[in-house]
Design an enzyme around this catalytic site. Structure first.
Site, PDB file in Angstrom:
ATOM      1  N   CYS A 183       5.803  47.452   0.025  1.00 37.49           N
ATOM      2  CA  CYS A 183       5.895  46.254   0.867  1.00 37.49           C
ATOM      3  C   CYS A 183       6.273  46.552   2.313  1.00 37.49           C
ATOM      4  O   CYS A 183       5.886  45.816   3.211  1.00 37.49           O
ATOM      5  CB  CYS A 183       6.880  45.253   0.267  1.00 37.49           C
ATOM      6  SG  CYS A 183       8.565  45.852   0.111  1.00 37.49           S
ATOM      7  N   MET A 184       7.026  47.612   2.564  1.00 33.15           N
ATOM      8  CA  MET A 184       7.533  47.855   3.914  1.00 33.15           C
ATOM      9  C   MET A 184       6.926  49.076   4.601  1.00 33.15           C
ATOM     10  O   MET A 184       7.269  49.381   5.730  1.00 33.15           O
ATOM     11  CB  MET A 184       9.057  48.006   3.882  1.00 33.15           C
ATOM     12  CG  MET A 184       9.797  46.747   3.441  1.00 33.15           C
ATOM     13  SD  MET A 184       9.400  45.276   4.423  1.00 33.15           S
ATOM     14  CE  MET A 184      10.090  45.710   6.004  1.00 33.15           C
ATOM     15  N   GLY A 201      11.948  41.513   2.569  1.00 27.11           N
ATOM     16  CA  GLY A 201      12.095  40.648   1.417  1.00 27.11           C
ATOM     17  C   GLY A 201      13.241  41.015   0.500  1.00 27.11           C
ATOM     18  O   GLY A 201      13.860  40.156  -0.103  1.00 27.11           O
ATOM     19  N   GLN A 202      13.538  42.316   0.385  1.00 27.74           N
ATOM     20  CA  GLN A 202      14.539  42.769  -0.582  1.00 27.74           C
ATOM     21  C   GLN A 202      15.904  42.946   0.076  1.00 27.74           C
ATOM     22  O   GLN A 202      15.990  43.218   1.268  1.00 27.74           O
ATOM     23  CB  GLN A 202      14.087  44.078  -1.217  1.00 27.74           C
ATOM     24  CG  GLN A 202      12.806  43.934  -2.016  1.00 27.74           C
ATOM     25  CD  GLN A 202      12.430  45.211  -2.741  1.00 27.74           C
ATOM     26  OE1 GLN A 202      12.832  45.430  -3.871  1.00 27.74           O
ATOM     27  NE2 GLN A 202      11.668  46.067  -2.077  1.00 27.74           N
ATOM     28  N   MET A 237       5.931  39.640   4.658  1.00 27.99           N
ATOM     29  CA  MET A 237       4.929  40.273   3.808  1.00 27.99           C
ATOM     30  C   MET A 237       3.495  39.899   4.157  1.00 27.99           C
ATOM     31  O   MET A 237       2.566  40.628   3.821  1.00 27.99           O
ATOM     32  CB  MET A 237       5.199  39.948   2.341  1.00 27.99           C
ATOM     33  CG  MET A 237       6.498  40.546   1.831  1.00 27.99           C
ATOM     34  SD  MET A 237       6.554  42.332   2.058  1.00 27.99           S
ATOM     35  CE  MET A 237       8.064  42.487   2.999  1.00 27.99           C
ATOM     36  N   LYS A 282      18.160  29.832  -3.905  1.00 29.47           N
ATOM     37  CA  LYS A 282      18.444  31.079  -4.622  1.00 29.47           C
ATOM     38  C   LYS A 282      19.914  31.451  -4.499  1.00 29.47           C
ATOM     39  O   LYS A 282      20.538  31.900  -5.470  1.00 29.47           O
ATOM     40  CB  LYS A 282      17.554  32.202  -4.086  1.00 29.47           C
ATOM     41  CG  LYS A 282      16.097  32.069  -4.468  1.00 29.47           C
ATOM     42  CD  LYS A 282      15.266  33.244  -3.978  1.00 29.47           C
ATOM     43  CE  LYS A 282      15.066  33.222  -2.486  1.00 29.47           C
ATOM     44  NZ  LYS A 282      14.155  34.302  -2.029  1.00 29.47           N
TER      45      LYS A 282
END
Length: 577
Positions: free
Chosen positions: A180-181, A401-402, A364, A91
């Site tokens: 998600c968090m 993740g972000q 996650m 990525k």
């Protein structure tokens, strides 16, 4: 047998890499890897290499972006970055490609008679401000909202919170990190009273054992995983993959242990049971630093409207905790989880050994668990019982993740209850925010409004009439999605979406704003270990694209908040609109 298996794995990995590179070169012939780009430059030419954090996950790798004639054409890892030390994953190496897709949004679009019509940025921002004014006038301040993400830069989140909470006076500010968090945050708060990680990436250089709890690091956080592999080559560390399925991480691990979904909770309790049974509790640490509580257990079904917990946590003592664990012997948990008692004891042997430093890593798999807060708490319990916490090499570490869930969402207050320093419920925190925002403290409502899911329910009910969505795609990610997609289309709703490409969320928008991406603007991200990293604008944005920060600033000025939003841009990117 071992040699042939190793060669086969190596061959498959090499083929996968070659396939990815070939596909990339075919799809994006103008974008090359850094070394290839430099080789093809004319004599005397050279790239202008500029520094930035990568924007594609929460690791926060440092990259160097090669600029040639105003275009980003190459990427390489920054060897001076202590996060990735010159490495990049796929990525990162392909990050600049995402800037130049043929379907980039370049002009504002306004829906008229069911069809999108191009308009100027000035007209689009005027329309948004006008709709916000009339909505607030007709339905009150809590009828407008903004929904962002952990991909918001820190300035994006700061101005969003300032406008809505400080100036308009509504706490209708949320971000997709809630989806998600939230488990990670609540786990931190309930275990430690503070939403901060117990470790940092440097722990990787000191740990003897890595326990990966449902975390496919090899594919999801490959640069960090490469650091684990490097330590195994240098020091012979152990990597244990504990997961519900076999992944590339399992193949690279020293041991793979597969469990039935949801039963990691029981396994964590079994580990604690064995630690106590074997006399491996760090009694001094526990006596000095730990207290015991019975948590919330009557969970109900959280997707129902206006759901509230029915029970409250209560204090217990160590003996009560020990008694609770009697139902979680490895032999009992084996029948439930599919994990043999032998394998449970294998894990316990490392956690319980005072001479082994253990780092637990997850993302996650745990944080989007149906009982995510619980599993976070239970892994912390293992480290607290053994005292393996907050020292080099000993840490439970929740990854993210972000790129800025930890820097934007958590630190500048883009959740309904949060402020840039503290929470809206605290008077001193409100006073501090009011001072730095230059607004009356009375503007800041002391009561939170809606968390993410409840915000979309409020949109469906009609309590919220206006929603501005930036840097996220809720028409893919929300639970009970049909309800909220239909809600966005209801009469009397007005949806603004800021993005760089068309998505299912732009499909339901009344106004679509083209956003500047990453190095087309300046900003800051905060990564998993709470490292804040700044990046400068390197290239001009495409078309009329504008950063999310400046979109909010321009609308704030149109709403009459020029005093609070006095900011001015220093370079050519700032257009007169």
């Amino acid at each position: 047998m071992y040699t042939s298996l190793t060669n086969r794995r190596s061959f498959i990995k090499k083929m996968a890499i070659m396939s990815a590179m070939t596909a990339a070169a075919t799809m994006f012939p103008g974008i090359l890897f850094a070394d290839e780009q430099e080789r093809n430059l004319p004599k005397g030419g050279g790239l202008d290499w500029k520094k930035a954090p990568c924007r594609f996950c929460g690791v926060g790798c440092g990259v160097l972006v090669g600029i040639d004639k105003g275009k980003a054409v190459a990427v390489k890892g920054d060897p001076k970055s202590s996060v990735n030390k010159g490495l990049c994953c796929v990525k990162g190496y392909h990050s600049v490609m995402s800037i130049y897709g043929k379907d980039r949004l370049t002009k504002p679009l306004v829906k008229k008679n069911g069809k999108y019509v191009e308009t100027s940025m000035k007209e689009a921002l005027d329309l948004i401000a006008s709709k916000m004014k009339t909505t607030i006038k007709d339905h009150g301040k809590d009828s407008v909202s903004i929904y962002g993400s952990g991909q918001w830069t820190i300035p994006d989140g700061y101005v969003a919170s300032k406008l809505f909470k400080g100036c308009i006076g509504t706490n209708n500010v949320e971000a997709n990190a809630r989806l998600c968090m939230a488990s990670a945050v609540t786990g931190f708060l309930t275990s430690f009273g503070l939403d901060e990680p117990m470790g940092c990436y440097e722990d990787i250089d000191h740990a003897d054992v890595f326990m990966l709890w449902g975390n496919n690091m090899a594919e999801m956080h490959p640069v960090l995983f490469s650091r684990l592999l490097d330590q195994r080559l240098k020091r012979g560390v152990k990597i244990i993959d504990f997961a519900t399925r076999t992944t590339r991480t399992s193949m690279a691990a020293d041991k793979s242990i597969i469990f039935q979904p949801q039963t990691d909770l029981a396994v964590a309790n079994a580990i604690c049971y064995e630690i106590i049974k074997n006399g491996w509790v760090n009694k001094s640490f526990v006596e000095k630093h730990c207290s015991f509580n019975k948590g919330l257990t009557d969970m109900g079904y959280g997707l129902e409207d206006k759901y509230k917990f029915k029970d409250k946590p209560e204090k217990i003592d160590f003996e009560a905790y020990k008694e609770f664990l009697e139902d979680y012997s490895p032999e009992k948990v084996e029948k439930l989880s599919g994990v043999s008692a032998k394998d449970i004891k294998y894990m316990v042997a490392y956690y319980g050994d005072p001479n082994k430093k253990v780092m637990s890593l997850w993302c996650m798999g745990m944080n989007q668990h149906t009982r995510g807060t619980w599993i976070n708490n239970l892994v912390y319990n293992i480290h607290l019982l053994t005292g393996k916490i907050s020292e080099p090499g000993n840490s439970p570490f929740s990854l993210t993740g972000q790129p800025s869930a930890c820097g934007t969402v958590r630190e500048v207050g883009t959740l309904t209850h949060k402020l840039p320093h503290g929470v809206v419920m605290n008077e001193e925190h409100r006073k501090h925010a009011a001072e730095i925002w230059d607004v009356p403290v009375e503007n800041i409502d002391p009561k939170p409004t809606y968390h993410t899911v409840e915000m979309f329910r409020a949109l469906d009910r009609g309590d919220i009439k206006f929603m501005w969505i930036q840097v996220t795609n809720p028409m893919v990610t929300m639970p009970k999605l049909k309800r909220y997609r239909d809600a966005c289309k209801k009469e009397g709703r007005f949806i603004v979406v800021s993005d760089i490409y068309p998505t299912p969320t732009t499909d339901i928008a009344d106004v679509i704003l083209p956003s500047a991406m990453w190095i087309e603007r300046e900003g800051m991200y905060g990564n998993s270990e709470r490292r804040t990293q700044y990046f400068e604008q390197m290239i001009e944005p495409v078309g009329e694209a504008m950063s999310d920060t400046w979109q909010i600033v321009e609308v704030a000025k149109r709403l009459g908040y020029e005093k609070q939003f006095y900011y001015k841009k220093r370079n050519s990117y700032r257009r007169n609109i």
